[in-house]
Design a protein around this motif. Sequence first.
Motif, PDB file in Angstrom:
ATOM      1  N   GLY A   7       0.788  -1.224   0.000  1.00 54.42           N
ATOM      2  CA  GLY A   7       0.000   0.000   0.000  1.00 54.42           C
ATOM      3  C   GLY A   7       0.819   1.272   0.000  1.00 54.42           C
ATOM      4  N   THR A   8       2.116   1.159   0.322  1.00 58.03           N
ATOM      5  CA  THR A   8       3.003   2.319   0.265  1.00 58.03           C
ATOM      6  C   THR A   8       4.153   1.989  -0.687  1.00 58.03           C
ATOM      7  OG1 THR A   8       4.523   1.648   2.028  1.00 58.03           O
ATOM      8  CG2 THR A   8       2.474   2.737   2.697  1.00 58.03           C
ATOM      9  N   CYS A   9       5.008   2.976  -0.940  1.00 57.14           N
ATOM     10  CA  CYS A   9       6.163   2.728  -1.797  1.00 57.14           C
ATOM     11  C   CYS A   9       7.150   1.748  -1.151  1.00 57.14           C
ATOM     12  CB  CYS A   9       6.876   4.042  -2.112  1.00 57.14           C
ATOM     13  SG  CYS A   9       5.919   5.156  -3.174  1.00 57.14           S
ATOM     14  N   ARG A  10       7.082   1.618   0.163  1.00 58.65           N
ATOM     15  CA  ARG A  10       7.928   0.652   0.865  1.00 58.65           C
ATOM     16  C   ARG A  10       7.132  -0.640   1.027  1.00 58.65           C
ATOM     17  NH1 ARG A  10      12.571   0.981   4.210  1.00 58.65           N
ATOM     18  NH2 ARG A  10      13.128  -1.139   4.799  1.00 58.65           N
ATOM     19  N   VAL A  11       7.385  -1.602   0.156  1.00 55.84           N
ATOM     20  CA  VAL A  11       6.672  -2.877   0.209  1.00 55.84           C
ATOM     21  C   VAL A  11       7.135  -3.659   1.438  1.00 55.84           C
ATOM     22  CG1 VAL A  11       6.259  -5.066  -0.969  1.00 55.84           C
ATOM     23  CG2 VAL A  11       6.374  -2.933  -2.278  1.00 55.84           C
ATOM     24  N   VAL A  12       6.171  -4.213   2.167  1.00 56.27           N
ATOM     25  CA  VAL A  12       6.471  -4.967   3.382  1.00 56.27           C
ATOM     26  C   VAL A  12       5.992  -6.401   3.212  1.00 56.27           C
ATOM     27  CG1 VAL A  12       6.022  -5.180   5.850  1.00 56.27           C
ATOM     28  CG2 VAL A  12       6.262  -2.904   4.820  1.00 56.27           C
ATOM     29  N   ARG A  13       6.876  -7.336   3.467  1.00 58.11           N
ATOM     30  CA  ARG A  13       6.509  -8.756   3.522  1.00 58.11           C
ATOM     31  C   ARG A  13       7.403  -9.394   4.567  1.00 58.11           C
ATOM     32  NH1 ARG A  13       3.756 -12.618   0.728  1.00 58.11           N
ATOM     33  NH2 ARG A  13       4.579 -14.748   0.829  1.00 58.11           N
ATOM     34  N   GLN A  14       6.991  -9.219   5.822  1.00 64.89           N
ATOM     35  CA  GLN A  14       7.863  -9.634   6.913  1.00 64.89           C
ATOM     36  C   GLN A  14       7.063 -10.160   8.099  1.00 64.89           C
ATOM     37  OE1 GLN A  14      10.334  -5.863   7.202  1.00 64.89           O
ATOM     38  NE2 GLN A  14      11.854  -7.387   7.733  1.00 64.89           N
ATOM     39  N   ARG A  15       7.751 -10.941   8.905  1.00 62.37           N
ATOM     40  CA  ARG A  15       7.239 -11.297  10.222  1.00 62.37           C
ATOM     41  C   ARG A  15       7.713 -10.211  11.179  1.00 62.37           C
ATOM     42  NH1 ARG A  15       6.880 -17.342  12.265  1.00 62.37           N
ATOM     43  NH2 ARG A  15       5.170 -17.109  10.774  1.00 62.37           N
ATOM     44  N   LEU A  16       6.769  -9.467  11.720  1.00 70.47           N
ATOM     45  CA  LEU A  16       7.075  -8.290  12.529  1.00 70.47           C
ATOM     46  C   LEU A  16       6.653  -8.510  13.977  1.00 70.47           C
ATOM     47  CD1 LEU A  16       5.824  -5.563  10.025  1.00 70.47           C
ATOM     48  CD2 LEU A  16       8.175  -6.347  10.374  1.00 70.47           C
ATOM     49  N   LYS A  17       7.491  -8.038  14.894  1.00 73.02           N
ATOM     50  CA  LYS A  17       7.213  -8.210  16.317  1.00 73.02           C
ATOM     51  C   LYS A  17       6.212  -7.166  16.797  1.00 73.02           C
ATOM     52  CE  LYS A  17      10.505  -9.279  19.162  1.00 73.02           C
ATOM     53  NZ  LYS A  17      11.677  -9.239  20.095  1.00 73.02           N
ATOM     54  N   ILE A  18       5.216  -7.623  17.549  1.00 76.58           N
ATOM     55  CA  ILE A  18       4.252  -6.705  18.152  1.00 76.58           C
ATOM     56  C   ILE A  18       4.942  -5.953  19.281  1.00 76.58           C
ATOM     57  CG2 ILE A  18       2.049  -6.496  19.370  1.00 76.58           C
ATOM     58  CD1 ILE A  18       1.260  -9.201  18.093  1.00 76.58           C
ATOM     59  N   THR A  19       4.925  -4.623  19.210  1.00 76.91           N
ATOM     60  CA  THR A  19       5.523  -3.804  20.265  1.00 76.91           C
ATOM     61  C   THR A  19       4.478  -3.020  21.042  1.00 76.91           C
ATOM     62  OG1 THR A  19       5.905  -1.989  18.698  1.00 76.91           O
ATOM     63  CG2 THR A  19       7.696  -3.572  19.008  1.00 76.91           C
ATOM     64  N   GLY A  20       3.264  -2.924  20.516  1.00 72.62           N
ATOM     65  CA  GLY A  20       2.223  -2.195  21.223  1.00 72.62           C
ATOM     66  C   GLY A  20       0.852  -2.508  20.675  1.00 72.62           C
ATOM     67  N   LEU A  21      -0.156  -2.395  21.525  1.00 70.96           N
ATOM     68  CA  LEU A  21      -1.550  -2.610  21.148  1.00 70.96           C
ATOM     69  C   LEU A  21      -2.395  -1.565  21.853  1.00 70.96           C
ATOM     70  CD1 LEU A  21      -3.856  -4.443  19.893  1.00 70.96           C
ATOM     71  CD2 LEU A  21      -3.869  -5.617  22.111  1.00 70.96           C
ATOM     72  N   LYS A  22      -3.357  -1.008  21.128  1.00 73.02           N
ATOM     73  CA  LYS A  22      -4.276  -0.038  21.713  1.00 73.02           C
ATOM     74  C   LYS A  22      -5.690  -0.385  21.269  1.00 73.02           C
ATOM     75  CE  LYS A  22      -5.386   4.925  21.757  1.00 73.02           C
ATOM     76  NZ  LYS A  22      -4.978   6.264  21.237  1.00 73.02           N
ATOM     77  N   VAL A  23      -6.569  -0.591  22.236  1.00 70.75           N
ATOM     78  CA  VAL A  23      -7.969  -0.913  21.956  1.00 70.75           C
ATOM     79  C   VAL A  23      -8.845   0.124  22.647  1.00 70.75           C
ATOM     80  CG1 VAL A  23      -9.788  -2.640  22.157  1.00 70.75           C
ATOM     81  CG2 VAL A  23      -7.414  -3.373  21.811  1.00 70.75           C
TER      82      VAL A  23
ATOM     83  N   GLY B  50      13.633  -8.936  11.099  1.00 72.10           N
ATOM     84  CA  GLY B  50      14.601  -9.487  10.159  1.00 72.10           C
ATOM     85  C   GLY B  50      14.134 -10.779   9.520  1.00 72.10           C
ATOM     86  N   ALA B  51      12.986 -11.304   9.996  1.00 67.05           N
ATOM     87  CA  ALA B  51      12.478 -12.557   9.448  1.00 67.05           C
ATOM     88  C   ALA B  51      11.487 -12.284   8.327  1.00 67.05           C
ATOM     89  CB  ALA B  51      11.795 -13.372  10.546  1.00 67.05           C
ATOM     90  N   GLU B  52      11.592 -13.039   7.256  1.00 63.68           N
ATOM     91  CA  GLU B  52      10.653 -12.911   6.158  1.00 63.68           C
ATOM     92  C   GLU B  52       9.345 -13.632   6.480  1.00 63.68           C
ATOM     93  OE1 GLU B  52      11.146 -11.119   3.351  1.00 63.68           O
ATOM     94  OE2 GLU B  52      13.023 -10.476   4.262  1.00 63.68           O
ATOM     95  N   THR B  53       8.247 -13.193   5.836  1.00 64.22           N
ATOM     96  CA  THR B  53       6.968 -13.862   6.015  1.00 64.22           C
ATOM     97  C   THR B  53       7.023 -15.243   5.385  1.00 64.22           C
ATOM     98  OG1 THR B  53       5.806 -11.760   5.952  1.00 64.22           O
ATOM     99  CG2 THR B  53       4.511 -13.734   5.560  1.00 64.22           C
ATOM    100  N   PRO B  54       6.668 -16.304   6.144  1.00 64.74           N
ATOM    101  CA  PRO B  54       6.697 -17.642   5.572  1.00 64.74           C
ATOM    102  C   PRO B  54       5.538 -17.867   4.610  1.00 64.74           C
ATOM    103  CG  PRO B  54       5.970 -17.726   7.867  1.00 64.74           C
ATOM    104  CD  PRO B  54       6.357 -16.303   7.580  1.00 64.74           C
TER     105      PRO B  54
END
Length: 346
Positions: free
Chosen positions: A303-319, A342-346
């Motif tokens: 959706g942005t010019c920086r394509v993301v396809r990664q396993r990303l760590k959750i650092t925060g949640l707001k509900v 640093g991990a790619e999406t499996p």
Amino acid sequence: MAVAGCGTHQAMVLDRSGATVAVANVLTEIEWNRVLDGVSTARAVINPDGDCCNRLGRLSTWAHRLVIFRDDRYVWDGPVTGINWSLGQVELQAQDVLAWLDRRVVHEDKVFTNTDLAEVAEWLIADGYAPDDPGHTVQVVGKAGVSGSRSYSRNIGQTGDHLAQLAEAGIDYTAIGSKILLLPEDHLVAVGRLSDADLPEGLDVAEDGAALVSRWVVAGSEESGAIGEYGGVDPYYGLHERYVEMNEITDSESATEAARARRRASLPVPVVVDTQQVTISPLAAIDVPSLVPGWCLDVTSAGTCRVVRQRLKITGLKVTETGGNGDDPGTESVQVQVAATGAETP
């Protein structure tokens, strides 16, 4: 398959013994957070009905705690730290159980030699709560896999600060309700997936250049003379050096391990995917109570010019949920912050 859905919240206030003081029958606003390596907060706005007003009028900060449920599932718990009484409503602010450790000091001298940091963290937490436990448990999800030597002195330093320093050397922690979780920094277990379809308003991808460090130098206590270093000139980014003092470290090997852990978190440039300004779709294939900092989400976005396809760590949640009024029926909003592992999406 679980989906995010549109949750409905319930809240109550308990005293230190666990007895119910008041139930929020008319809850007009609720917000709760989860954070990695820090203290999370919550907020509840209650319109008191019946005898609830008298009960809420007797509340005191730190003597009572706010407990929150989402669709009858226990999601947040912690001491009330702020109260505002106004006409027709009571607003409560609270912090999670880790807030107590910011108000505790080390209660006995302790020396660790070549010890896994999870064991050090367990001891710090146990020592912090030992004289007066408001009710907590600890779960070690996994050992840090990083060992070090540390020395703590009675009455020196806040326990919360000592725990935060450990988090900069190779271990993560978070609070879920009254439970404190300890997990390795390289914990890469995923609890769901997000794609552009799950983020209809888009997302924000940011690269934090201020956090880039290619070489760390860590100094231990003055008495030990310990010093360690890790990293150097990066062929892509060049040389970016930082020096930090960690007075609880007692040997150079531990200082080097701390430098290694810090370099791991600061090179390459940390990339953060933030949904603070957008809401995860209720149809997203995730279970909201399972969004625990330290676990991961597989994120795929073009959706942005920086394509993301990664396993990303959750650092925060707001509900957040608002009860609404008039023609506004109220809504729930789920927002999550994740950072590169640093991990790619499996």
